[in-house]
Design a protein around this motif. Structure first.
Motif, PDB file in Angstrom:
ATOM      1  N   UNK A 190       0.871  -1.174   0.000  1.00 34.18           N
ATOM      2  CA  UNK A 190       0.000   0.000   0.000  1.00 34.18           C
ATOM      3  C   UNK A 190       0.909   1.224   0.000  1.00 34.18           C
ATOM      4  N   UNK A 191       0.356   2.350  -0.345  1.00 28.43           N
ATOM      5  CA  UNK A 191       1.149   3.583  -0.340  1.00 28.43           C
ATOM      6  C   UNK A 191       1.664   3.865   1.071  1.00 28.43           C
ATOM      7  N   UNK A 192       0.819   3.639   2.070  1.00 27.16           N
ATOM      8  CA  UNK A 192       1.224   3.880   3.453  1.00 27.16           C
ATOM      9  C   UNK A 192       2.407   2.987   3.832  1.00 27.16           C
ATOM     10  N   UNK A 193       2.334   1.703   3.497  1.00 27.51           N
ATOM     11  CA  UNK A 193       3.429   0.794   3.833  1.00 27.51           C
ATOM     12  C   UNK A 193       4.714   1.202   3.111  1.00 27.51           C
ATOM     13  N   UNK A 194       4.597   1.540   1.837  1.00 33.64           N
ATOM     14  CA  UNK A 194       5.769   1.976   1.066  1.00 33.64           C
ATOM     15  C   UNK A 194       6.402   3.205   1.716  1.00 33.64           C
ATOM     16  N   UNK A 195       5.574   4.147   2.150  1.00 33.88           N
ATOM     17  CA  UNK A 195       6.084   5.364   2.783  1.00 33.88           C
ATOM     18  C   UNK A 195       6.712   5.061   4.144  1.00 33.88           C
ATOM     19  N   UNK A 196       6.086   4.147   4.899  1.00 34.66           N
ATOM     20  CA  UNK A 196       6.634   3.772   6.211  1.00 34.66           C
ATOM     21  C   UNK A 196       8.008   3.124   6.069  1.00 34.66           C
ATOM     22  N   UNK A 197       8.155   2.240   5.083  1.00 32.88           N
ATOM     23  CA  UNK A 197       9.442   1.577   4.862  1.00 32.88           C
ATOM     24  C   UNK A 197      10.492   2.603   4.426  1.00 32.88           C
ATOM     25  N   UNK A 198      10.109   3.497   3.520  1.00 33.99           N
ATOM     26  CA  UNK A 198      11.033   4.539   3.060  1.00 33.99           C
ATOM     27  C   UNK A 198      11.496   5.409   4.227  1.00 33.99           C
ATOM     28  N   UNK A 199      10.576   5.694   5.150  1.00 29.63           N
ATOM     29  CA  UNK A 199      10.920   6.525   6.309  1.00 29.63           C
ATOM     30  C   UNK A 199      11.955   5.819   7.197  1.00 29.63           C
ATOM     31  N   UNK A 200      11.804   4.515   7.402  1.00 24.70           N
ATOM     32  CA  UNK A 200      12.761   3.738   8.204  1.00 24.70           C
ATOM     33  C   UNK A 200      14.163   3.877   7.606  1.00 24.70           C
ATOM     34  N   UNK A 201      14.246   3.836   6.272  1.00 26.86           N
ATOM     35  CA  UNK A 201      15.538   3.890   5.595  1.00 26.86           C
ATOM     36  C   UNK A 201      15.961   5.304   5.193  1.00 26.86           C
ATOM     37  N   UNK A 202      15.185   6.293   5.621  1.00 28.36           N
ATOM     38  CA  UNK A 202      15.505   7.701   5.328  1.00 28.36           C
ATOM     39  C   UNK A 202      15.750   7.920   3.844  1.00 28.36           C
ATOM     40  N   UNK A 203      14.838   7.365   3.030  1.00 24.85           N
ATOM     41  CA  UNK A 203      14.940   7.541   1.584  1.00 24.85           C
ATOM     42  C   UNK A 203      13.544   7.797   1.029  1.00 24.85           C
ATOM     43  N   UNK A 204      13.444   7.847  -0.289  1.00 27.33           N
ATOM     44  CA  UNK A 204      12.141   8.104  -0.913  1.00 27.33           C
ATOM     45  C   UNK A 204      11.520   6.789  -1.399  1.00 27.33           C
ATOM     46  N   UNK A 205      10.220   6.808  -1.543  1.00 24.07           N
ATOM     47  CA  UNK A 205       9.501   5.657  -2.087  1.00 24.07           C
ATOM     48  C   UNK A 205      10.029   5.349  -3.490  1.00 24.07           C
ATOM     49  N   UNK A 206      10.294   6.401  -4.254  1.00 21.03           N
ATOM     50  CA  UNK A 206      10.780   6.238  -5.631  1.00 21.03           C
ATOM     51  C   UNK A 206      12.138   5.538  -5.682  1.00 21.03           C
ATOM     52  N   UNK A 207      12.981   5.800  -4.688  1.00 16.23           N
ATOM     53  CA  UNK A 207      14.299   5.163  -4.652  1.00 16.23           C
ATOM     54  C   UNK A 207      14.196   3.698  -4.230  1.00 16.23           C
ATOM     55  N   UNK A 208      13.219   3.407  -3.393  1.00 16.02           N
ATOM     56  CA  UNK A 208      13.062   2.063  -2.829  1.00 16.02           C
ATOM     57  C   UNK A 208      12.338   1.107  -3.770  1.00 16.02           C
ATOM     58  N   UNK A 209      11.367   1.624  -4.508  1.00 10.45           N
ATOM     59  CA  UNK A 209      10.543   0.784  -5.385  1.00 10.45           C
ATOM     60  C   UNK A 209      10.635   1.250  -6.834  1.00 10.45           C
ATOM     61  N   UNK A 210      10.842   0.284  -7.727  1.00 11.56           N
ATOM     62  CA  UNK A 210      10.896   0.574  -9.170  1.00 11.56           C
ATOM     63  C   UNK A 210       9.778  -0.207  -9.855  1.00 11.56           C
ATOM     64  N   UNK A 211       8.919   0.493 -10.564  1.00 14.38           N
ATOM     65  CA  UNK A 211       7.818  -0.175 -11.266  1.00 14.38           C
ATOM     66  C   UNK A 211       8.176  -0.406 -12.717  1.00 14.38           C
TER      67      UNK A 211
END
Length: 63
Positions: free
Chosen positions: A42-63
């Motif tokens: 979900x968008x929320x989960x993606x954002x939560x994971x990105x926050x843990x790693x101090x990065x952006x959702x875009x950097x963490x996930x590639x579609x």
């Protein structure tokens, strides 16, 4: 297919799947499925994971 850098970031931050799962409020299996591209977060989960790693959702996930 969804590509993620979660495993790479977990190694950098020395976190297990279990550790990350606890930080974002999901089961360890969910993290495993995300890493293997079998689950779209979900968008929320993606954002939560990105926050843990101090990065952006875009950097963490590639579609």
């Amino acid at each position: 297919m969804l590509k993620t850098r979660i495993k790479e970031y977990r190694a950098k931050y020395n976190l297990s799947q279990e550790d990350l799962a606890k930080k974002v409020g999901v089961r360890r299996e969910t993290i495993g499925h995300l890493e293997n591209g079998r689950y779209n977060p979900s968008l929320k989960l993606a954002m939560d994971i990105a926050k843990v790693f101090e990065t952006t959702v875009e950097d963490l996930f590639k579609y």
